[in-house]
Scaffold this motif. Structure first.
Motif, short mmCIF file in Angstrom:
data_model
loop_
_atom_site.label_atom_id
_atom_site.label_comp_id
_atom_site.label_asym_id
_atom_site.label_seq_id
_atom_site.Cartn_x
_atom_site.Cartn_y
_atom_site.Cartn_z
N LEU A 336 0.81 -1.22 0.00
CA LEU A 336 0.00 0.00 0.00
C LEU A 336 0.85 1.27 0.00
N ASP A 337 2.06 1.17 -0.57
CA ASP A 337 2.96 2.32 -0.66
C ASP A 337 3.24 2.95 0.70
N ALA A 338 3.26 2.13 1.73
CA ALA A 338 3.48 2.66 3.07
C ALA A 338 4.93 3.06 3.29
N GLY A 339 5.81 2.59 2.45
CA GLY A 339 7.22 2.93 2.59
C GLY A 339 7.97 2.58 1.33
N GLU A 340 9.25 2.81 1.35
CA GLU A 340 10.05 2.58 0.15
C GLU A 340 11.44 2.08 0.55
N TYR A 341 11.92 1.07 -0.16
CA TYR A 341 13.27 0.56 0.05
C TYR A 341 14.11 0.94 -1.16
N ARG A 342 15.33 1.38 -0.89
CA ARG A 342 16.26 1.75 -1.95
C ARG A 342 17.52 0.92 -1.79
N PHE A 343 17.97 0.34 -2.88
CA PHE A 343 19.16 -0.49 -2.85
C PHE A 343 20.13 -0.02 -3.93
N LEU A 344 21.40 0.08 -3.56
CA LEU A 344 22.44 0.23 -4.56
C LEU A 344 22.87 -1.17 -4.96
N CYS A 345 22.72 -1.49 -6.25
CA CYS A 345 22.96 -2.84 -6.76
C CYS A 345 24.17 -2.84 -7.69
N ARG A 346 24.77 -4.00 -7.83
CA ARG A 346 25.96 -4.16 -8.66
C ARG A 346 25.76 -5.30 -9.65
N TYR A 347 25.92 -4.99 -10.93
CA TYR A 347 25.82 -6.00 -11.98
C TYR A 347 27.23 -6.39 -12.41
N ASN A 348 27.55 -7.66 -12.30
CA ASN A 348 28.86 -8.17 -12.66
C ASN A 348 28.87 -8.54 -14.14
N MET A 349 29.68 -7.87 -14.93
CA MET A 349 29.71 -8.11 -16.37
C MET A 349 30.20 -9.52 -16.71
N GLU A 350 31.07 -10.07 -15.89
CA GLU A 350 31.64 -11.39 -16.18
C GLU A 350 30.65 -12.51 -15.92
N THR A 351 29.92 -12.43 -14.81
CA THR A 351 29.00 -13.51 -14.43
C THR A 351 27.55 -13.24 -14.80
N GLY A 352 27.20 -11.97 -15.07
CA GLY A 352 25.82 -11.62 -15.35
C GLY A 352 24.92 -11.62 -14.13
N GLU A 353 25.51 -11.64 -12.94
CA GLU A 353 24.73 -11.69 -11.71
C GLU A 353 24.61 -10.31 -11.09
N VAL A 354 23.52 -10.12 -10.33
CA VAL A 354 23.26 -8.88 -9.62
C VAL A 354 23.26 -9.16 -8.12
N ASP A 355 23.94 -8.31 -7.35
CA ASP A 355 23.85 -8.42 -5.90
C ASP A 355 23.67 -7.02 -5.31
N ARG A 356 23.07 -6.98 -4.14
CA ARG A 356 22.84 -5.71 -3.45
C ARG A 356 24.09 -5.31 -2.69
N VAL A 357 24.54 -4.09 -2.91
CA VAL A 357 25.73 -3.60 -2.22
C VAL A 357 25.36 -3.00 -0.87
N VAL A 358 24.31 -2.18 -0.85
CA VAL A 358 23.93 -1.52 0.39
C VAL A 358 22.47 -1.10 0.31
N SER A 359 21.80 -1.14 1.45
CA SER A 359 20.44 -0.62 1.57
C SER A 359 20.53 0.81 2.07
N LEU A 360 19.82 1.72 1.42
CA LEU A 360 19.94 3.14 1.74
C LEU A 360 18.81 3.60 2.66
N PRO A 361 19.11 4.49 3.59
CA PRO A 361 18.06 5.05 4.43
C PRO A 361 17.03 5.78 3.59
N ASP A 362 15.77 5.72 3.98
CA ASP A 362 14.71 6.32 3.20
C ASP A 362 14.82 7.84 3.14
N THR A 363 15.50 8.45 4.12
CA THR A 363 15.61 9.90 4.13
C THR A 363 16.66 10.41 3.16
N PHE A 364 17.41 9.50 2.55
CA PHE A 364 18.42 9.91 1.60
C PHE A 364 17.93 9.58 0.19
N GLY A 365 18.04 10.59 -0.69
CA GLY A 365 17.36 10.49 -1.97
C GLY A 365 18.22 10.17 -3.16
#
Length: 377
Positions: A336-365
């Motif tokens: 219900l759009d009660a909140g929002e999660y933001r993730f900085l993600c990293r795509y590895n060109m060699e493996t084609g995999e994605v992993d999350r580097v860090v979860s960002l505080p909602d107050t930072f845009g």
């Protein structure tokens, strides 16, 4: 801040100034640059330089260690008074506060920035501002005010490109944009089309993607469209899926385009559901310029924000900047759009995999800045 470990002070019997035993200054000089390169944060770099003159000489301001960019705190209202900036460093997990300059109303123009933020004081004066050095460079009044419909970012830095910082202010309503350099009395406006999207500066030209995935080549001195590049070749694994991100950035003298797709060709519900097709602009002079798909970006680290603005960084293991990787943002709304999660993600060109580097505080845009300590040329 206190003294570094290993440094002790004591007074003699006569109560004179303390005699200091400083073992840190005895470290072999060849080790100091190696230690400095492992520092994950600009704040640590500044502290490193304050230990002694030998350490300061080993850490020139022009050689700040690569790190994850800092994200600027987001405020609820664009008109809210902003006397201080607050930054979050994903590399160290620390939050820093820096006092701004003058004025009762602070606006930070959203978008990826190289060393400088674009700020407005009292809704009138626009400037480039380096929050770590306090340096301020005046700009003409913004053509597309942020409190109405503007997004601003710094697409080239004078210290790296051999010229004054180049600032772009784009209208989120029409896609038009203007640009200027330090010392310009007005912005050069590009208003020929209304379907312009992400853009990058390369070799004296702007390259701008359109809604049709074509790329406009625009002379930066005149604002005229020189040519139109066809869309990049679509790979078989892209299928019929619609891209959810189309980014441009200059890296090591080359222009790179990264197109983000959902793996199931419909929608990406998590960061792991993405993959990237990466292209390089081929300019050999014998044939028309075109996009060619590449499987690697080598030692480059590409970094993009949610608006498609970005920069190229150097790899650094201590700062989680891995070579041959593309960093991008993923946002997820909660129930219900009660909140929002933001993730900085990293795509590895060699493996084609994605992993999350860090979860960002909602107050930072959405505004990212590469901290810098050198004055602009």
């Amino acid at each position: 801040m206190g003294e570094p470990p290993g440094k002790t002070g004591r007074r003699d019997a006569g109560g004179t100034a303390p005699a200091v035993e400083d073992r840190w200054t005895q470290l072999p000089p060849e080790l100091l640059p190696l230690i400095c390169k492992k520092l994950p944060d600009s704040a640590d770099f500044v502290r490193f330089r304050t230990v002694c003159s030998a350490w300061r000489d080993a850490a020139p301001l022009s050689d700040v260690p690569p790190q994850l960019p800092w994200v600027v705190e987001r405020r609820g209202s664009a008109f809210q008074a902003r006397v201080h900036f607050r930054f979050y460093s994903p590399s160290s997990g620390r939050t820093y506060g820096v006092r701004g300059y003058g004025g009762r109303s602070w606006l930070v123009m959203g978008g990826a920035c190289q060393e400088h933020l674009v700020t407005t004081v009292d809704l009138s004066t626009t400037a480039l501002y380096n929050p770590l050095t306090g340096e301020r460079l005046a700009l003409p009044p913004a053509p597309y005010p942020q409190w109405r419909h503007g997004v601003v970012h710094v697409v080239a830095d004078g210290r790296r490109r051999g010229g004054a910082p180049l600032v772009v202010n784009a209208s989120t309503r029409t896609g038009h944009f203007g640009y200027c350099r330090q010392g310009d009395t007005k912005w050069t406006l590009v208003d020929g089309r209304q379907d312009m999207g992400h853009r990058a500066y390369h070799g004296g030209r702007f390259y701008v993607n359109t809604n049709a995935q074509e790329t406009l080549v625009i002379d930066a001195s005149t604002g005229a469209v020189e040519s139109v590049l066809p869309p990049p070749p679509r790979s078989a694994d892209a299928g019929a899926g619609v891209s959810c991100g189309d980014y441009l950035v200059e890296s090591r003298g080359k222009l790179i385009r990264a197109v983000l797709f959902p793996r199931d060709s419909v929608v990406a519900t998590s960061a792991e559901d993405y993959y990237l097709n990466v292209y390089q602009l081929q300019e050999d002079g014998k044939a028309a310029a075109a996009w060619a798909k590449v499987e690697s970006v080598g030692d480059s680290v590409l970094f993009f924000d949610k608006h498609g603005h970005g920069f190229s960084l150097e790899p650094n293991g201590a700062a989680e900047l891995k070579r041959d990787c593309v960093y991008f943002m993923h946002e997820k709304r909660t129930w219900l759009d009660a909140g929002e999660y933001r993730f900085l993600c990293r795509y590895n060109m060699e493996t084609g995999e994605v992993d999350r580097v860090v979860s960002l505080p909602d107050t930072f845009g959405d505004t990212w800045i590469v901290p810098g300590l050198c004055p602009s040329e």
